[in-house]
Design a protein around this motif. Structure first.
Motif, PDB file in Angstrom:
ATOM      1  N   SER A  17     -15.547   2.321  -8.229  1.00  0.00           N
ATOM      2  CA  SER A  17     -15.250   3.164  -7.067  1.00  0.00           C
ATOM      3  C   SER A  17     -14.096   2.568  -6.256  1.00  0.00           C
ATOM      4  N   ALA A  18     -14.114   1.257  -6.074  1.00  0.00           N
ATOM      5  CA  ALA A  18     -13.038   0.596  -5.323  1.00  0.00           C
ATOM      6  C   ALA A  18     -11.706   0.718  -6.071  1.00  0.00           C
ATOM      7  N   LYS A  19     -11.746   0.568  -7.389  1.00  0.00           N
ATOM      8  CA  LYS A  19     -10.527   0.686  -8.187  1.00  0.00           C
ATOM      9  C   LYS A  19      -9.972   2.111  -8.102  1.00  0.00           C
ATOM     10  N   PHE A  20     -10.861   3.115  -8.162  1.00  0.00           N
ATOM     11  CA  PHE A  20     -10.417   4.503  -8.053  1.00  0.00           C
ATOM     12  C   PHE A  20      -9.813   4.764  -6.672  1.00  0.00           C
ATOM     13  N   GLU A  21     -10.471   4.267  -5.622  1.00  0.00           N
ATOM     14  CA  GLU A  21      -9.944   4.446  -4.266  1.00  0.00           C
ATOM     15  C   GLU A  21      -8.548   3.853  -4.135  1.00  0.00           C
ATOM     16  N   LYS A  22      -8.360   2.678  -4.728  1.00  0.00           N
ATOM     17  CA  LYS A  22      -7.052   2.026  -4.664  1.00  0.00           C
ATOM     18  C   LYS A  22      -5.991   2.884  -5.360  1.00  0.00           C
ATOM     19  N   TYR A  34      -6.141   6.084  -5.891  1.00  0.00           N
ATOM     20  CA  TYR A  34      -6.006   7.304  -5.092  1.00  0.00           C
ATOM     21  C   TYR A  34      -5.023   7.064  -3.948  1.00  0.00           C
ATOM     22  N   GLU A  35      -5.207   5.971  -3.231  1.00  0.00           N
ATOM     23  CA  GLU A  35      -4.336   5.665  -2.094  1.00  0.00           C
ATOM     24  C   GLU A  35      -2.898   5.387  -2.540  1.00  0.00           C
ATOM     25  N   GLN A  42      -6.058  17.691  -5.216  1.00  0.00           N
ATOM     26  CA  GLN A  42      -7.476  17.311  -5.283  1.00  0.00           C
ATOM     27  C   GLN A  42      -8.047  17.570  -6.674  1.00  0.00           C
ATOM     28  N   TYR A  93      -9.821  14.868  -8.978  1.00  0.00           N
ATOM     29  CA  TYR A  93     -11.181  15.164  -9.446  1.00  0.00           C
ATOM     30  C   TYR A  93     -11.255  15.013 -10.967  1.00  0.00           C
ATOM     31  N   TRP A 127     -11.378  11.400 -11.673  1.00  0.00           N
ATOM     32  CA  TRP A 127     -12.710  10.870 -11.361  1.00  0.00           C
ATOM     33  C   TRP A 127     -13.697  11.203 -12.484  1.00  0.00           C
TER      34      TRP A 127
END
Length: 170
Positions: free
Chosen positions: A15-20, A22-23, A48, A52, A55
């Motif tokens: 989740s943290a890797k995906f958030e990074k 994404y940002e 989005q 998605y 994700w």
């Protein structure tokens, strides 16, 4: 219990890797889409959709060698998908009661061709191709317009045609 803790830790890491990612890439993907579809709401929705899809791919996306490239290709595909749906909607409206409101196949095909070409060549190069192949402007006129010799113009057009052909047939 130990397995659950390890699984939770892996999920938090993913989740943290995906958030990074994404940002890092949200603005790039959004700007790319917005240039192709200059409607803020539609561009946001498609952006989005792209993330998605990433994700849903999970580890396949997170472990991809070029996540930005994956996102950009997915964005381009989502744009093409939108144009195909718009084409279908136009036909449905045509069948219902608005024959004059329909946009011709050529317009959609032309727009789809332009989107594909602009992924490969610059806007200036695309305009040159359109001037010669679609508008019928002569090599002499183009050479004068761009301030180069006719022979250089022939070479430039040949190289652009070759570049497009090789990328499209991949």
């Amino acid at each position: 219990m130990l397995k659950q803790k390890m699984k939770d830790k892996e999920m938090a890491s993913a989740s943290a890797k995906f958030e990074k990612l994404y940002e890092e890439h949200f603005n790039t993907v959004y700007k790319f889409i917005f240039r192709k579809i200059p409607n803020r709401q539609m561009a946001e929705d498609i952006t989005q959709d792209v993330f998605y899809a990433a994700w849903k791919k999970g580890d396949d996306f997170l472990n991809h060698e070029e996540p930005k490239l994956w996102l950009m290709v997915t964005a381009r595909n989502k744009i093409h998908e939108l144009y195909r749906r718009m084409k279908r909607w136009t036909y449905e409206a045509l069948e219902e009661d608005h024959p004059r409101m329909a946009v011709s196949d050529r317009e959609y095909e032309g727009r789809e061709l332009e989107l594909t070409a602009l992924d490969i060549v610059s806007e200036e190069e695309w305009n040159l191709i359109k001037d010669y192949y679609l508008e019928g402007i002569t090599i002499k006129e183009l050479a004068e317009k761009y301030g180069i010799t006719e022979n250089n113009m022939r070479v430039r057009l040949f190289r652009l045609k070759t570049k497009l052909r090789s990328e499209i047939t991949r």
